[in-house]
Design an enzyme around this catalytic site. Structure first.
Site, short mmCIF file in Angstrom:
data_model
loop_
_atom_site.label_atom_id
_atom_site.label_comp_id
_atom_site.label_asym_id
_atom_site.label_seq_id
_atom_site.Cartn_x
_atom_site.Cartn_y
_atom_site.Cartn_z
N HIS A 1 -4.31 7.06 14.77
CA HIS A 1 -3.99 5.77 15.38
C HIS A 1 -2.68 5.21 14.85
CE1 HIS A 1 -6.49 5.77 11.86
NE2 HIS A 1 -6.04 4.58 11.53
N ASN B 1 0.84 -1.20 0.00
CA ASN B 1 0.00 0.00 0.00
C ASN B 1 0.88 1.26 0.00
OD1 ASN B 1 -1.50 2.27 1.04
ND2 ASN B 1 -3.08 0.86 1.73
N VAL B 2 0.83 2.02 -1.10
CA VAL B 2 1.72 3.17 -1.25
C VAL B 2 1.46 4.26 -0.20
CG1 VAL B 2 2.35 2.88 -3.67
CG2 VAL B 2 0.24 4.06 -3.11
N ASP C 1 -1.95 -4.08 11.26
CA ASP C 1 -3.35 -4.32 10.95
C ASP C 1 -4.14 -3.23 11.66
OD1 ASP C 1 -5.33 -5.62 9.56
OD2 ASP C 1 -5.76 -7.06 11.13
N TYR D 1 -11.78 4.90 5.56
CA TYR D 1 -12.91 5.51 6.29
C TYR D 1 -12.64 6.97 6.68
CZ TYR D 1 -14.57 0.68 6.78
OH TYR D 1 -15.01 -0.60 6.53
N ASP D 2 -11.56 7.55 6.16
CA ASP D 2 -11.18 8.93 6.53
C ASP D 2 -12.32 9.95 6.37
OD1 ASP D 2 -8.74 7.94 7.22
OD2 ASP D 2 -7.60 8.99 5.68
#
Length: 202
Positions: free
Chosen positions: A184, A12-13, A73, A158-159
């Site tokens: 987080h 994931n970049v 995760d 979900y941002d």
């Protein structure tokens, strides 16, 4: 100074960029799993917790490479939904769901619930597998609420729905500079940085 290889068990970049930013200045050569020839390695995330999934991903990659391996995760835990989507956050609306589909499903499940009852937390767990194959984990959390409709156009996942406590704005409205200080993942990565500083000293 010789740099230690740190392999991130992700392609994931967004994630790699964020990690490089927070670990800047450490004598590390940070590489994604794709960059070390493991693009096709898919680890089945069948753990019951974020910790189990992160550890499993890091160990699987560390079997195939030299260096320190990290895997994370992340889950969004919504109180009103008994903690869902939780460990299924990235595939909430199905195995190959888009961010938009996941967001749509979450809004549908919270339909009719008032804003003050939409409390939630994001949690990230990072597993670190050392070169001797021992491992440890660090974690970070961020508290907030789920917005009634998507807001803002920065970020991913979900941002656009996660209103951060104390800001009254979603991550997607705050933008990456603020997000990278308070999220987080940022909290977990700061703890990771401390762990890595100790490992590199040791």
């Amino acid at each position: 100074m010789k740099k230690t290889r740190l392999i991130v068990a992700s392609g994931n970049v967004h994630k790699i960029y964020e990690i490089k930013k927070i670990l800047k200045g450490l004598p590390l050569e940070i590489l994604s799993k794709d960059e070390v020839g493991l693009k096709d390695l898919e680890v089945v995330e069948d753990g019951k917790t974020l910790e189990e999934n992160a550890i499993k991903k890091a160990i699987e990659v560390s079997k195939k490479v030299d260096g320190i391996v990290i895997a994370d995760d992340t889950g969004l835990f919504v109180d009103r939904l008994d903690g869902r989507p939780g460990i299924y956050s990235s595939r909430y609306a199905g195995e190959d769901a888009t961010y938009e589909e996941n967001n749509r499903k979450l809004l549908m499940e919270l339909d009719g619930v008032e804003l003050e009852d939409r409390t939630a937390k994001f949690k990230t767990v990072i597993a670190i597998v050392m070169e001797d194959k021992s491992y440890k984990t660090v974690e970070g959390e961020c508290l907030g609420k789920i917005a009634l409709t998507p807001r803002g156009n920065h970020g991913f996942g979900y941002d656009p729905l996660f209103i951060v406590d104390g800001y009254n704005k979603t991550f997607a409205e705050l933008g990456e500079d603020i997000k990278n200080k308070i999220s987080h993942r940022a909290n977990a990565l700061r703890k990771l940085r401390v762990e890595l500083e100790n490992i590199l000293k040791g």
